[in-house]
Motif scaffolding. Structure first.
Motif, mmCIF file in Angstrom:
data_model
loop_
_atom_site.group_PDB
_atom_site.id
_atom_site.type_symbol
_atom_site.label_atom_id
_atom_site.label_comp_id
_atom_site.label_asym_id
_atom_site.label_seq_id
_atom_site.Cartn_x
_atom_site.Cartn_y
_atom_site.Cartn_z
ATOM 1 N N LEU A 163 0.841 -1.313 0.018
ATOM 2 C CA LEU A 163 -0.096 -0.168 -0.005
ATOM 3 C C LEU A 163 0.776 1.277 -0.101
ATOM 4 O O LEU A 163 0.357 2.334 0.177
ATOM 5 C CB LEU A 163 -0.900 -0.139 1.242
ATOM 6 N N ASN A 164 2.133 1.202 0.060
ATOM 7 C CA ASN A 164 3.115 2.150 -0.107
ATOM 8 C C ASN A 164 2.932 3.209 1.215
ATOM 9 O O ASN A 164 2.668 4.256 1.022
ATOM 10 C CB ASN A 164 3.021 3.053 -1.402
ATOM 11 N N ILE A 165 3.057 2.496 2.343
ATOM 12 C CA ILE A 165 2.604 3.346 3.586
ATOM 13 C C ILE A 165 4.066 3.233 4.315
ATOM 14 O O ILE A 165 4.787 2.294 4.532
ATOM 15 C CB ILE A 165 1.874 2.521 4.506
ATOM 16 N N ASP A 166 4.257 4.635 4.610
ATOM 17 C CA ASP A 166 5.600 4.765 5.365
ATOM 18 C C ASP A 166 5.347 4.616 6.816
ATOM 19 O O ASP A 166 4.249 4.885 7.546
ATOM 20 C CB ASP A 166 6.002 6.099 5.373
ATOM 21 N N GLU A 192 -5.012 -6.875 15.319
ATOM 22 C CA GLU A 192 -4.844 -7.561 14.100
ATOM 23 C C GLU A 192 -4.866 -6.504 13.030
ATOM 24 O O GLU A 192 -5.152 -5.263 13.136
ATOM 25 C CB GLU A 192 -6.140 -8.406 13.950
ATOM 26 N N PHE A 193 -4.293 -7.042 11.826
ATOM 27 C CA PHE A 193 -4.199 -6.024 10.579
ATOM 28 C C PHE A 193 -4.961 -7.008 9.244
ATOM 29 O O PHE A 193 -4.955 -7.934 9.434
ATOM 30 C CB PHE A 193 -2.844 -5.972 10.115
ATOM 31 N N MET A 194 -5.691 -6.133 8.592
ATOM 32 C CA MET A 194 -6.060 -6.564 7.486
ATOM 33 C C MET A 194 -6.031 -5.684 6.259
ATOM 34 O O MET A 194 -6.252 -4.333 6.415
ATOM 35 C CB MET A 194 -7.554 -7.341 7.543
ATOM 36 N N GLU A 195 -6.198 -5.889 5.049
ATOM 37 C CA GLU A 195 -6.324 -4.963 3.867
ATOM 38 C C GLU A 195 -7.577 -5.135 3.270
ATOM 39 O O GLU A 195 -8.210 -6.176 3.095
ATOM 40 C CB GLU A 195 -5.227 -5.409 2.814
ATOM 41 N N ALA A 196 -8.061 -3.686 3.175
ATOM 42 C CA ALA A 196 -9.517 -3.755 2.326
ATOM 43 C C ALA A 196 -9.534 -2.302 1.660
ATOM 44 O O ALA A 196 -9.258 -1.304 2.310
ATOM 45 C CB ALA A 196 -10.560 -3.833 3.415
ATOM 46 N N ASP A 197 -10.110 -2.393 0.597
ATOM 47 C CA ASP A 197 -10.326 -1.135 -0.202
ATOM 48 C C ASP A 197 -9.180 -0.261 -0.318
ATOM 49 O O ASP A 197 -9.092 1.041 0.096
ATOM 50 C CB ASP A 197 -11.519 -0.236 0.176
ATOM 51 N N ASP A 198 -7.888 -1.105 -0.598
ATOM 52 C CA ASP A 198 -6.777 -0.148 -0.597
ATOM 53 C C ASP A 198 -6.213 0.473 0.626
ATOM 54 O O ASP A 198 -5.705 1.495 0.499
ATOM 55 C CB ASP A 198 -6.558 0.785 -1.867
ATOM 56 N N LYS A 235 -6.791 7.757 4.325
ATOM 57 C CA LYS A 235 -7.382 6.948 3.659
ATOM 58 C C LYS A 235 -6.766 5.681 3.545
ATOM 59 O O LYS A 235 -7.388 4.452 3.509
ATOM 60 C CB LYS A 235 -7.547 7.359 2.195
ATOM 61 N N LYS A 236 -5.268 5.715 3.851
ATOM 62 C CA LYS A 236 -4.478 4.388 3.758
ATOM 63 C C LYS A 236 -4.632 3.452 5.163
ATOM 64 O O LYS A 236 -4.201 2.569 4.982
ATOM 65 C CB LYS A 236 -3.188 4.668 3.186
ATOM 66 N N ILE A 237 -4.514 4.352 6.252
ATOM 67 C CA ILE A 237 -4.335 3.735 7.514
ATOM 68 C C ILE A 237 -5.785 4.026 8.377
ATOM 69 O O ILE A 237 -6.063 5.247 8.818
ATOM 70 C CB ILE A 237 -3.103 4.114 8.293
ATOM 71 N N VAL A 238 -6.573 3.097 8.518
ATOM 72 C CA VAL A 238 -7.965 3.283 9.263
ATOM 73 C C VAL A 238 -7.978 2.365 10.445
ATOM 74 O O VAL A 238 -7.718 0.962 10.566
ATOM 75 C CB VAL A 238 -8.923 2.619 8.564
ATOM 76 N N PRO A 239 -7.667 2.886 11.769
ATOM 77 C CA PRO A 239 -7.852 2.247 12.844
ATOM 78 C C PRO A 239 -9.540 2.142 13.505
ATOM 79 O O PRO A 239 -10.192 3.021 13.131
ATOM 80 C CB PRO A 239 -7.266 3.216 13.846
ATOM 81 N N ILE A 240 -9.612 1.012 13.780
ATOM 82 C CA ILE A 240 -10.897 0.562 14.407
ATOM 83 C C ILE A 240 -10.944 -0.268 15.635
ATOM 84 O O ILE A 240 -9.765 -0.832 15.984
ATOM 85 C CB ILE A 240 -12.006 -0.118 13.307
ATOM 86 N N LEU A 241 -12.106 -0.012 16.402
ATOM 87 C CA LEU A 241 -12.143 -0.852 17.711
ATOM 88 C C LEU A 241 -13.157 -2.111 17.762
ATOM 89 O O LEU A 241 -14.318 -1.773 16.898
ATOM 90 C CB LEU A 241 -12.237 0.116 18.883
ATOM 91 N N LYS A 242 -12.948 -3.142 18.308
ATOM 92 C CA LYS A 242 -13.970 -4.116 18.266
ATOM 93 C C LYS A 242 -13.840 -4.721 19.685
ATOM 94 O O LYS A 242 -13.039 -4.869 20.271
ATOM 95 C CB LYS A 242 -13.487 -5.373 17.314
#
Length: 245
Positions: A163-166, A192-198, A235-242
């Protein structure tokens, strides 16, 4: 002070102190009792006594007193160095001083302390300091020692590359998320990490109500909006809580 050994007394006090958290603080009476026991222990086992004082002061949000006590404990510690440092890190996390934890590890880590290197990999990965985590991962690999979080870390590295994330942006957003959680009285049990919608999705699992999760997520959004982080990165790094099930 009863006739139990200093180690037994230390273990009992650590157990008592660990029963408290950001959502369950000790009463003034309980704090005074803990401080009194730690002061007594300090006379027969100075390093452990100072360590426990550091832990107790962190419960009261007395950061300067906590750090002073832990630094004394480290200076006096011999065979309990890793235990003192582990509880020092835990107390700094309790105080929300995440950057200080990273500085502390870099200050005291040594190539021959494999347990501490393993802990450092886990902590650096948890705070998004991927370069540091990879550096210590390489040290353990050369020694053929089992590496913690190796699969998860390699997956995260692959996602960042894809995703070209620094890594610096990852660290920044981790800290925004952790500080928002800390302010709300919770800390993640796992990630945990996952990839979704770039985008790289960072999932923080917490034990708290759905309402509190929603409030924390809005706090993270507000912090990010006020930061200098570019919209493209957000838009590239999205933190969410569960909720932890």
């Amino acid at each position: 002070m009863n006739k139990s050994s200093p180690q037994t007394i230390t273990n009992n006090l650590i157990e008592k102190i660990s029963s408290y958290n950001l959502d369950n603080l000790p009463s003034e009476f309980e704090l005074k009792s803990l401080l009194r026991d730690a002061d007594k222990l300090k006379k027969v086992s100075p390093a452990e006594g100072w360590m426990l004082l550091g832990m107790i002061h962190s419960l009261s949000d007395y950061s300067e007193e906590s750090i002073y006590a832990f630094e004394n404990a480290l200076a006096l510690s011999t065979n309990q160095f890793n235990l003192v440092l582990k509880n020092y890190i835990g107390s700094l996390e309790y105080l929300g001083k995440f950057e200080d934890i990273c500085d502390l590890l870099k200050k005291y880590i040594s190539d021959d302390n494999h347990d501490l290197i393993s802990s450092a990999i886990t902590i650096f990965a948890r705070y998004g300091l991927i370069d540091d985590a990879l550096s210590y991962q390489r040290k353990l690999k050369k020694l053929n020692i089992k590496i913690p979080l190796e699969a998860q870390l390699n997956y995260l590295v692959a996602l960042c590359s894809q995703l070209n994330i620094d890594y610096s942006h990852l660290h920044e957003i981790y800290l925004f998320a952790l500080s928002s959680m800390h302010k709300a009285g919770v800390m993640p049990n796992k990630m945990e990490f996952m990839e979704a919608d770039d985008a790289l999705i960072i999932i923080f699992y917490v034990n708290t109500s759905a309402e509190n999760i929603s409030n924390i997520e809005w706090s993270i959004v507000d912090k990010l909006a006020e930061s200098n982080t570019s919209p493209a990165i957000l838009k590239k790094i999205v933190p969410i809580l569960k909720s932890q099930s």
